[in-house]
Enzyme design. Structure first.
Site, PDB file in Angstrom:
ATOM      1  N   ASP A 256      -5.839  -3.231  21.009  1.00 49.88           N
ATOM      2  CA  ASP A 256      -6.127  -1.932  20.417  1.00 49.88           C
ATOM      3  C   ASP A 256      -5.850  -0.805  21.411  1.00 49.88           C
ATOM      4  OD1 ASP A 256      -6.742  -2.480  17.843  1.00 49.88           O
ATOM      5  OD2 ASP A 256      -8.916  -2.240  18.039  1.00 49.88           O
TER       6      ASP A 256
ATOM      7  N   TYR B  75       2.975  -6.888  17.667  1.00 51.37           N
ATOM      8  CA  TYR B  75       3.311  -5.955  16.588  1.00 51.37           C
ATOM      9  C   TYR B  75       3.968  -4.695  17.150  1.00 51.37           C
ATOM     10  CZ  TYR B  75       2.738  -2.450  12.921  1.00 51.37           C
ATOM     11  OH  TYR B  75       2.969  -1.453  12.016  1.00 51.37           O
TER      12      TYR B  75
ATOM     13  N   PHE C 262       0.820  -1.214   0.000  1.00 53.80           N
ATOM     14  CA  PHE C 262       0.000   0.000   0.000  1.00 53.80           C
ATOM     15  C   PHE C 262       0.851   1.260   0.000  1.00 53.80           C
ATOM     16  CE2 PHE C 262      -2.110   2.726   3.482  1.00 53.80           C
ATOM     17  CZ  PHE C 262      -2.552   3.682   2.571  1.00 53.80           C
TER      18      PHE C 262
ATOM     19  N   LYS D 290       7.834  -3.071  16.409  1.00 52.79           N
ATOM     20  CA  LYS D 290       8.110  -1.733  15.871  1.00 52.79           C
ATOM     21  C   LYS D 290       8.959  -0.905  16.843  1.00 52.79           C
ATOM     22  CE  LYS D 290       6.809  -0.872  12.306  1.00 52.79           C
ATOM     23  NZ  LYS D 290       7.387  -1.245  10.988  1.00 52.79           N
TER      24      LYS D 290
END
Length: 333
Positions: free
Chosen positions: A293, A155, A22, A159
């Site tokens: 989240d 995740y 993307f 990072k």
């Protein structure tokens, strides 16, 4: 947006990892438009050839199908390169929760391979995609680069480790690295399909198919949604930054504006209704919250403005209108 409008001389040999993805494919196109020679490296695990089909025959473009988990591939891709824009990664918090081993292998081991290959090739600057997920459980708003919390997902850990590795390589090997903490990027080429699709294209596709989009939670969670052209600008600014304090730093890349999921779905519905009036009658459904989240995200972009001369042109609504038009013309339904 063409980066020609930025009035920046970026005519170099540039490697874009994740170049069929993307963000990577959008970067490749923009860099080519400004006269650069571009090498794209992608293993096509999540990237798609259709994203780069329009530029495959460009005289200054070369595509390498390869995996950053292979060091030899990274070394080969870095030959005669001036700058690296490292976008290759396995995104998605839920994906990392379901398969932390693969996320770590790509996002950490692959990242380390690219740092080593960049170091060995003597490349001028290594610019990499960091993530707002690094802020973790920090409740402070807006998010400021030097104040982070504990990661909430595998995740996010990967990072953050990227930033630690980049910092160590900068100090140990005198490399020049810049990390760009992306905040919920959206726009053309973003895939709406699959279990790990981002929220905006998922909402768009659902409405276009006359289905009810599902919001995770009660819709009060908020994000600093960032249009792709702002991200392109940030990467170009990172390549060309001459401020002596710019290198070996991380920067928020966003617009600096917060939108709740409830507000977002209303806007998506409104903008799509201009193309199909039936969409205006479709209701929204609510599901359970997703594990890992972050409740709210809002970026301070002062550091990027001051040291990179970053000046994003697209607020969320302007970018969303552009994206909706692209989705309507290009998404299969």
């Amino acid at each position: 947006m063409s980066i020609k409008n930025l009035h920046l001389d970026t005519k170099n040999n540039i490697l874009v990892t994740g170049g069929a993805g993307f963000i990577g494919s959008n970067l490749c196109k923009a860099l080519l438009e400004n006269g650069n020679k571009v090498i794209a490296l992608d293993n096509l695990a999540t990237g798609q050839m259709k994203n780069i089909k329009p530029i495959l025959e460009h005289a200054n473009f070369n595509f390498i199908e390869g995996d950053i988990r292979d060091l030899n591939t990274c070394h080969d891709a870095c030959k005669d390169i001036d700058y690296v824009l490292h976008q290759a990664a396995l995104g998605s918090v839920p994906r990392s929760i379901n398969d932390p081993i693969t996320s770590n292998a790509v996002n950490v081991s692959g990242f380390l391979n690219m740092l080593i290959a960049t170091r060995d090739a003597g490349i001028k600057r290594f610019v990499y995609a960091a993530s707002s997920s690094t802020y973790g459980d920090s409740k402070a708003l807006p998010k400021v680069e030097d104040k982070i919390g504990k990661p909430l997902s595998p995740y996010a850990i990967t990072k953050y480790v990227n930033e630690l590795y980049a910092d160590v390589f900068g100090k140990t090997y005198e490399m020049d690295t810049i990390g760009l903490r992306y905040f919920n990027v959206f726009g053309r080429h973003q895939d709406p399909n699959g279990a790990y699709a981002a929220v905006i294209p998922k909402f768009v596709l659902a409405f276009m198919n006359h289905e009810s989009p599902i919001i995770n939670g009660d819709g009060s969670y908020s994000r600093d949604f960032t249009y792709i052209d702002n991200v392109i600008e940030a990467n170009v600014r990172a390549i060309t930054a001459t401020n002596p304090k710019a290198g070996n730093n991380v920067y928020n890349v966003a617009y600096g504006e917060r939108t709740t999921l409830n507000e977002l779905v209303v806007l998506v519905k409104q903008y799509l209704s201009e193309f199909d009036s039936k969409i205006g009658t479709i209701d929204v459904k609510y599901g359970s919250e997703r594990a890992g989240d972050v409740p709210h995200s809002l970026a301070s972009i002062d550091k990027a403005k001051n040291l990179l001369d970053y000046n994003p042109k697209f607020d969320m609504k302007t970018g969303l209108k552009e994206a909706i038009k692209w989705y309507w013309e290009n998404l299969e339904r």
